[in-house]
Design a protein around this motif. Sequence first.
Motif, PDB file in Angstrom:
ATOM      1  N   LEU A 189       0.807  -1.218   0.000  1.00  0.00           N
ATOM      2  CA  LEU A 189       0.000   0.000   0.000  1.00  0.00           C
ATOM      3  C   LEU A 189       0.842   1.271   0.000  1.00  0.00           C
ATOM      4  N   LEU A 210     -10.118  -4.957   2.513  1.00  0.00           N
ATOM      5  CA  LEU A 210      -9.330  -3.938   3.205  1.00  0.00           C
ATOM      6  C   LEU A 210     -10.021  -3.509   4.497  1.00  0.00           C
ATOM      7  N   MET A 220      -5.651   4.570   0.221  1.00  0.00           N
ATOM      8  CA  MET A 220      -4.788   4.061  -0.840  1.00  0.00           C
ATOM      9  C   MET A 220      -4.313   5.207  -1.746  1.00  0.00           C
TER      10      MET A 220
END
Length: 303
Positions: A189, A210, A220
């Motif tokens: 990430l 997530l 993100m």
Amino acid sequence: MALNFHQLHIFYTVADRGSFSAAAQSLHMTQPAVTMQVQSLEDYFGTKLLHRSTKRIELTEAGKALMPYAKSSIDLIRDTDQAMSAFTKQLKGRLQLGSSLTIGEYILPRLLGPFGQEYPHISISMKVMNTAQIMEDILNHQLNFGLIEAPINHPDMHMEAVMNDELVLVVRRDHPLAEAEEVSLEDALQFAFVLREQGSGTRLVMEEQLRNKQIDPASMKIVMELGSTGAVKSAVEAGLGISILSSSSVKHEIALGLVKTVNLTDAKFHRQFYSIYLKSALLPISAVTFLTFLRERDLKQWL
């Protein structure tokens, strides 16, 4: 006069859809024909099954008692078709289905060949489009059923898991992560991502996983959102970012050495593909046969 399954199916559809006109549209019948069949069923039992005094029909006590038996009869016929389809190789007919993008572009083409060899007299017409469009065409009786990538909740739709899939981390062949056998989700990430658009099945599955890891998808580093898997793959190949995609969609690019997949040590993005069709509809035997074919196949064997 014997009890007629066709009349039970019509009665159930009228009750389920809430009106004779809606049932007629669903069953591809005229409204007077639907009314006549329900009246014949009432004559058979010697009692009223529906109250017609209001704008929306209501079940009588007898109608309420009949509903579970009508539904059971429909389910039994559907299950019987499914069980017998394995023994019927000379089926004929045309199958119209809708498929979301990943399934329609990367999975079904590899399965249609083996299916065609087993059932050469069934022709298939497939539309590749998003889930909302598939549902609309099913509700309008333009499609027999659909195959989608994320679960839906609709009162008129039956949904069933028929295939499994896995999303994987995809990087360009010379990306810094490409040499690693596996990385943590936290490390991945840190890099820029190119993703499918909001609302796509792939995106929904990724974001759900997530959140399960207590990670906000909004955190993100998303540099680009694209409307097709092909466009995402091209962006990854061009070095614009990394992505999370169906493993079945990148087989060709991996074989050519354009991209690599990297294992995540602490996250798995498994998902199921679903079939959807109208609860009130009896699927044609060709559709039942095709869905049975999908259920019985291990995707890894074909992809």
